[in-house]
Design an enzyme around this catalytic site. Structure first.
Site, short mmCIF file in Angstrom:
data_model
loop_
_atom_site.label_atom_id
_atom_site.label_comp_id
_atom_site.label_asym_id
_atom_site.label_seq_id
_atom_site.Cartn_x
_atom_site.Cartn_y
_atom_site.Cartn_z
N SER A 87 0.74 -1.33 -0.12
CA SER A 87 -0.11 0.05 0.04
C SER A 87 1.16 1.27 -0.21
O SER A 87 2.22 1.24 -0.07
CB SER A 87 -1.12 0.01 1.43
OG SER A 87 -0.16 0.09 2.39
N TYR A 88 0.34 2.18 0.12
CA TYR A 88 1.11 3.73 -0.26
C TYR A 88 2.13 3.76 0.98
O TYR A 88 1.62 3.68 2.26
CB TYR A 88 0.14 4.95 -0.31
CG TYR A 88 0.59 6.15 -0.38
CD1 TYR A 88 1.14 6.48 -1.52
CD2 TYR A 88 0.59 7.33 0.45
CE1 TYR A 88 1.87 7.38 -2.03
CE2 TYR A 88 1.12 8.36 0.22
CZ TYR A 88 1.80 8.64 -1.27
OH TYR A 88 2.30 9.69 -1.40
#
Length: 578
Positions: A51-52
């Site tokens: 994820s980010y």
């Protein structure tokens, strides 16, 4: 043995992973610098593996699909058994962390293998995945045993630990309790023989240099930077040679870094202490929360730094003193080249980039054009400030022009800018200026003027003072001068050429001719257009059109007109030069 007590204790699983913790572990455990680790994390994110990676949050939202992310890892041989056990027995809700309102914690989004990612990419991905699995695992449980015993009149205590349920330490074995911490079984009243008695004498030692991980922790504590900017700050102090990275990712301050810090302390300690940066960060957070006015904070902060800047400039001598003590002063380097116009002593040419001239008597430094050679120009002086001129050249196939070191740094006329040589100087009577040596508008760029290179004989040339166009002409001419008269057709300045009789290409054994470089048929076979060979692609002046040099397209300084370049003439020129 006087007493034995046992107590069950718990080692909590980690909070969900945010950027700062990832960078800390990458430096301390994986040996990666923060900037490098951030670049790898961003690549893993863009490829869909995680994820980010830029987040301050350590709390998963209620609707986050933890089981879905966990199922992705069920077939990896390194942690498949642990994942399958969690899925069958039920996962534990991660600990409640901090919700910064930005992005979810860093989480593995799809399965990967070492062959897919390779090297550092796999090592960082493996840590992120193990950390995620640990957050949904159970806590580590262990039995702590405390034994009190006496040797004669002295009482001693020792503590041991035995794991009863490993929990999350199955996937994060480096957090597990080592076997050597366990104690042998004993009861109150047991007797043990004394194996050895030692009395040690030691000294305290100073703390070691900070590691990157410790620095990240301190930066977070003092509010210096954000998850996105912390790696940039650390990378900056390394690149600027304020610190060097030693073994164990320890940051050792260099002499330059130490002198800078001491200089700031001496002048204004707030410039080097974390307090002022932290205060600004807090104000920015208040703006984000709607509790402070953006314009008021901006105005207040700029006013503070403006005052600090002026105070620092006024007190800069204190920094200079420290620098001179620690480093060789500039005056001790370089070789004498040209005379200063103020004290008439020789200035030294410092060849180390960026090359410059330094007058040790006046303690002034003058920047010079880069990516070329600098030499004295016939010991001629600038009529404005009496500085000796120097000649810059990019090589035999390139451009060259004289310049005054003082005018180059302090433009004498309003239509000039810093970094202009004599070929752009608008002095009306100086023999080296654009006004006296300019011939006509450049045939390629709009703002440039072709200027005679008076040092180029016998292979004479004129060069554009904006782009890299060079026009070679009148080879083997004895003398070439720019006439005050102009061409009736194109308004370019006429050129007076004087050839040696033995090498004159002029008809009828003539040795002298005056005419326009662009229009005179006698000169046509004696002109050749080329492009300068630059030592570096970023040479000042560039190529093609340049704007904002303080020149109009009409009248040149000194009263002469630039060539008007009508379309039919441009076509003829292009065909002729080809």
């Amino acid at each position: 043995v006087e007493s034995v007590s046992k107590k069950e204790k718990v080692k909590q699983r980690p909070l969900a992973l945010n950027t700062v913790e990832m960078l800390r572990v990458a430096s301390a455990a994986l040996g990666m610098g923060p900037q490098h680790a951030m670049q790898i994390a961003e690549r893993l994110y863009t490829q869909g593996y995680i994820s980010y990676p830029r987040t301050e949050t350590t709390h998963y939202p209620e609707n986050f699909d933890l089981k879905g992310c966990l199922r992705q890892q069920a077939n990896n041989p390194y942690w498949a058994e642990t994942v399958k056990a969690l899925l069958s027995e039920g996962i534990n809700r991660p600990r409640k962390g901090h919700d910064a309102g930005d992005h979810p914690p860093i989480t593995p989004m799809r399965a990967a293998t070492e062959a897919e990612l390779g090297g550092d990419g796999w090592r960082l991905y493996e840590y992120i995945t193990r950390h995620f699995i640990a957050t949904v695992s159970t806590d580590c449980k262990y039995l702590q045993t405390t034994i009190s015993f006496s040797i004669g009149p002295e009482r001693f205590t020792c503590i041991g630990k035995v794991v009863t349920s490993p929990g999350f330490t199955e996937v994060m074995p480096w957090h597990s309790i080592p076997l050597e911490e366990s104690l042998p079984h004993c009861e109150k009243g047991d007797l043990f023989p004394i194996g050895e008695i030692k009395l040690l004498e030691k000294q305290t030692s100073p703390p070691d240099y900070l590691t990157e991980a410790e620095l990240i922790t301190l930066m977070e504590k003092h509010g210096i930077g954000t998850d996105a900017s912390i790696p940039v700050h650390i990378n900056n102090i390394c690149q600027r040679n304020y610190v060097t990275v030693e073994s164990g990712r320890r940051l050792k301050p260099t002499n330059l870094g130490i002198v800078l810090v001491h200089g700031y302390y001496k002048i204004d300690a707030e410039l080097v202490l974390p307090t002022i940066r932290s205060a600004v960060e807090k104000q920015l957070n208040l703006i984000a929360l709607g509790k402070a006015n953006y314009h008021q904070v901006l105005e207040h902060t700029l006013d503070i730094f403006k005052r600090k800047f002026h105070y620092f400039v006024d007190s800069i001598a204190g920094m200079d003193e420290l620098m001179e003590v620690s480093f060789s002063p500039l005056a001790a380097t370089g070789k004498p080249l040209s005379r200063c116009g103020k004290c008439h002593r020789f200035m030294k040419y410092i060849q180390a980039k960026p090359s410059r001239l330094h007058c040790s008597h006046c303690d002034d430094t003058y920047s010079l054009p880069q990516n070329g050679t600098i030499k004295l120009y016939k010991e001629l002086r600038c009529p404005l400030d009496d500085f000796e001129l120097v000649l810059w050249s990019s090589g035999s196939r390139g451009k060259s022009y004289p310049l005054c070191p003082y005018c180059f740094n302090h433009p004498p006329f309003r239509d000039m800018k810093k970094g202009m040589g004599c070929n752009e100087c608008t002095h009306p009577t100086c023999q080296h200026s654009l006004s006296m040596l300019g011939i006509g508008q450049c045939v390629e760029c709009e703002n440039g003027v072709l200027v005679l290179d008076s040092t180029s004989g016998p292979k004479w040339k004129m060069a554009c003072n904006k782009c890299n166009v060079i026009v070679h002409f009148f080879e083997n001419a004895h003398k070439v001068r720019v006439s005050p008269e102009t061409c009736d057709l194109c308004d370019a300045a006429l050129v007076d050429v004087d050839f040696n009789k033995a090498k004159s290409p002029l008809p009828g054994d003539e040795t002298q001719h005056s005419g326009c470089v662009f229009c005179d048929p006698v000169f046509q076979d004696l002109v050749e257009l080329k492009h300068a060979a630059m030592r570096h692609p970023m040479h000042r002046g560039g190529q093609g059109k340049r704007q904002g040099r303080g020149r109009g397209k009409g009248r040149r300084p000194g009263g002469r007109l630039n060539p008007k370049k009508p379309k039919d003439k441009m076509a003829a020129l292009a065909a002729y030069f080809v």
